[in-house]
Design a protein around this motif. Structure first.
Motif, PDB file in Angstrom:
ATOM      1  N   ILE A 169     -29.212  13.960 -24.292  1.00 45.46           N
ATOM      2  CA  ILE A 169     -28.606  13.802 -25.608  1.00 45.46           C
ATOM      3  C   ILE A 169     -29.577  13.049 -26.502  1.00 45.46           C
ATOM      4  CG2 ILE A 169     -26.654  12.882 -26.912  1.00 45.46           C
ATOM      5  CD1 ILE A 169     -25.059  12.997 -24.228  1.00 45.46           C
ATOM      6  N   LEU A 170     -30.000  13.695 -27.595  1.00 38.15           N
ATOM      7  CA  LEU A 170     -30.923  13.099 -28.560  1.00 38.15           C
ATOM      8  C   LEU A 170     -30.132  12.764 -29.812  1.00 38.15           C
ATOM      9  CD1 LEU A 170     -33.290  15.967 -27.839  1.00 38.15           C
ATOM     10  CD2 LEU A 170     -33.988  13.641 -27.433  1.00 38.15           C
ATOM     11  N   GLU A 191     -30.341   9.813 -24.382  1.00 42.00           N
ATOM     12  CA  GLU A 191     -29.508   9.551 -23.213  1.00 42.00           C
ATOM     13  C   GLU A 191     -29.731  10.686 -22.220  1.00 42.00           C
ATOM     14  OE1 GLU A 191     -25.319   8.523 -24.069  1.00 42.00           O
ATOM     15  OE2 GLU A 191     -25.953   8.574 -26.158  1.00 42.00           O
ATOM     16  N   LYS A 192     -29.991  10.340 -20.975  1.00 38.65           N
ATOM     17  CA  LYS A 192     -30.202  11.339 -19.940  1.00 38.65           C
ATOM     18  C   LYS A 192     -29.179  11.111 -18.841  1.00 38.65           C
ATOM     19  CE  LYS A 192     -33.391  12.441 -16.300  1.00 38.65           C
ATOM     20  NZ  LYS A 192     -34.617  12.060 -15.635  1.00 38.65           N
ATOM     21  N   THR A 193     -28.424  12.149 -18.517  1.00 34.05           N
ATOM     22  CA  THR A 193     -27.473  12.091 -17.426  1.00 34.05           C
ATOM     23  C   THR A 193     -27.857  13.175 -16.437  1.00 34.05           C
ATOM     24  OG1 THR A 193     -25.731  11.410 -18.957  1.00 34.05           O
ATOM     25  CG2 THR A 193     -25.030  12.221 -16.804  1.00 34.05           C
ATOM     26  N   GLU A 194     -28.194  12.767 -15.242  1.00 38.37           N
ATOM     27  CA  GLU A 194     -28.588  13.724 -14.211  1.00 38.37           C
ATOM     28  C   GLU A 194     -27.576  13.666 -13.084  1.00 38.37           C
ATOM     29  OE1 GLU A 194     -32.551  15.018 -11.693  1.00 38.37           O
ATOM     30  OE2 GLU A 194     -32.618  13.285 -12.999  1.00 38.37           O
ATOM     31  N   LYS A 195     -27.131  14.831 -12.630  1.00 40.83           N
ATOM     32  CA  LYS A 195     -26.162  14.912 -11.550  1.00 40.83           C
ATOM     33  C   LYS A 195     -26.867  15.404 -10.286  1.00 40.83           C
ATOM     34  CE  LYS A 195     -22.634  16.233 -14.852  1.00 40.83           C
ATOM     35  NZ  LYS A 195     -21.681  17.268 -15.242  1.00 40.83           N
ATOM     36  N   PHE A 196     -26.573  14.769  -9.190  1.00 42.95           N
ATOM     37  CA  PHE A 196     -27.114  15.192  -7.906  1.00 42.95           C
ATOM     38  C   PHE A 196     -25.953  15.673  -7.047  1.00 42.95           C
ATOM     39  CE2 PHE A 196     -30.114  12.091  -9.500  1.00 42.95           C
ATOM     40  CZ  PHE A 196     -31.323  12.753  -9.324  1.00 42.95           C
ATOM     41  N   ILE A 254     -28.769  18.957 -24.791  1.00 46.71           N
ATOM     42  CA  ILE A 254     -29.326  20.018 -23.958  1.00 46.71           C
ATOM     43  C   ILE A 254     -28.666  19.900 -22.591  1.00 46.71           C
ATOM     44  CG2 ILE A 254     -31.423  20.993 -22.966  1.00 46.71           C
ATOM     45  CD1 ILE A 254     -32.924  19.333 -25.190  1.00 46.71           C
ATOM     46  N   ARG A 255     -28.022  20.974 -22.151  1.00 51.51           N
ATOM     47  CA  ARG A 255     -27.303  20.952 -20.879  1.00 51.51           C
ATOM     48  C   ARG A 255     -27.988  21.891 -19.896  1.00 51.51           C
ATOM     49  NH1 ARG A 255     -22.261  24.169 -19.690  1.00 51.51           N
ATOM     50  NH2 ARG A 255     -21.871  23.619 -17.550  1.00 51.51           N
ATOM     51  N   LEU A 256     -28.326  21.374 -18.724  1.00 49.49           N
ATOM     52  CA  LEU A 256     -28.928  22.174 -17.669  1.00 49.49           C
ATOM     53  C   LEU A 256     -27.944  22.354 -16.529  1.00 49.49           C
ATOM     54  CD1 LEU A 256     -31.634  21.318 -19.139  1.00 49.49           C
ATOM     55  CD2 LEU A 256     -32.657  21.602 -16.919  1.00 49.49           C
ATOM     56  N   GLU A 277     -26.460  22.272 -27.842  1.00 49.72           N
ATOM     57  CA  GLU A 277     -25.389  21.980 -28.802  1.00 49.72           C
ATOM     58  C   GLU A 277     -25.934  21.076 -29.895  1.00 49.72           C
ATOM     59  OE1 GLU A 277     -21.316  19.391 -28.634  1.00 49.72           O
ATOM     60  OE2 GLU A 277     -21.841  20.593 -26.888  1.00 49.72           O
ATOM     61  N   LYS A 278     -25.762  21.493 -31.140  1.00 48.11           N
ATOM     62  CA  LYS A 278     -26.240  20.710 -32.276  1.00 48.11           C
ATOM     63  C   LYS A 278     -25.038  20.231 -33.080  1.00 48.11           C
ATOM     64  CE  LYS A 278     -28.216  22.446 -36.184  1.00 48.11           C
ATOM     65  NZ  LYS A 278     -29.241  23.095 -37.008  1.00 48.11           N
ATOM     66  N   THR A 279     -24.938  18.922 -33.255  1.00 44.75           N
ATOM     67  CA  THR A 279     -23.892  18.330 -34.083  1.00 44.75           C
ATOM     68  C   THR A 279     -24.588  17.660 -35.246  1.00 44.75           C
ATOM     69  OG1 THR A 279     -22.576  17.901 -32.113  1.00 44.75           O
ATOM     70  CG2 THR A 279     -21.932  16.750 -34.120  1.00 44.75           C
ATOM     71  N   GLU A 280     -24.375  18.186 -36.445  1.00 46.07           N
ATOM     72  CA  GLU A 280     -25.040  17.631 -37.618  1.00 46.07           C
ATOM     73  C   GLU A 280     -24.027  16.918 -38.491  1.00 46.07           C
ATOM     74  OE1 GLU A 280     -28.322  19.015 -40.915  1.00 46.07           O
ATOM     75  OE2 GLU A 280     -27.367  20.502 -39.654  1.00 46.07           O
TER      76      GLU A 280
END
Length: 137
Positions: free
Chosen positions: A50-51, A62-67, A108-110, A119-122
């Protein structure tokens, strides 16, 4: 009264003109931000980046990584990541979207190592809207 109306209309037009010229300028994405995005795209299997953008500049990442732990991943052990050498196919699209935002977020979702969604929220500041001083309403 008409003088006040004309002055407010000129002020609104001047504000719109300033903001349009600010938005139309293409700002380069800082190398630090670009490195984080590229590393994320090449190394994360499941997660979000999330930028947050203010005044056309990235102010928070913000970076959220799921394992996901399964029998297959338990046998593989730990994975170390090197710096990616190649350009990601969506890097240009993500950079263009990022440069187009003045205020807002780019998410950005991976999923399973592939970009699943961008997803862009302006957000727009209220002073940019026409009719703020009662004209045009």
């Amino acid at each position: 009264m008409t003088e006040v109306f004309a002055a407010s209309k000129k002020t609104a037009a001047a504000i719109r003109g300033r903001n349009e010229s600010r938005v139309s300028q293409i700002r380069p994405v800082p190398l630090q931000v670009l490195d984080i995005i590229i590393h994320f795209l090449h190394t994360v299997k499941n997660g979000y980046l999330i930028l947050t953008i203010q005044d056309g500049h990235v102010v928070k990442i913000e970076k959220t990584e799921k394992f996901i732990i399964s029998a297959k991943t338990r046998e593989a052990g730990c994975i170390s990541y090197d710096k990616p050498q190649k350009k990601h196919p969506l890097q240009g699209k993500i950079t263009a979207e990022l440069q187009a935002i003045q205020y807002g977020q780019l998410v950005i979702r991976l999923d399973n190592g592939q970009v699943e969604q961008i997803e862009k929220t302006e957000k727009r500041r209220v002073h940019e809207l026409e009719g703020i001083h009662g004209d045009g309403i």
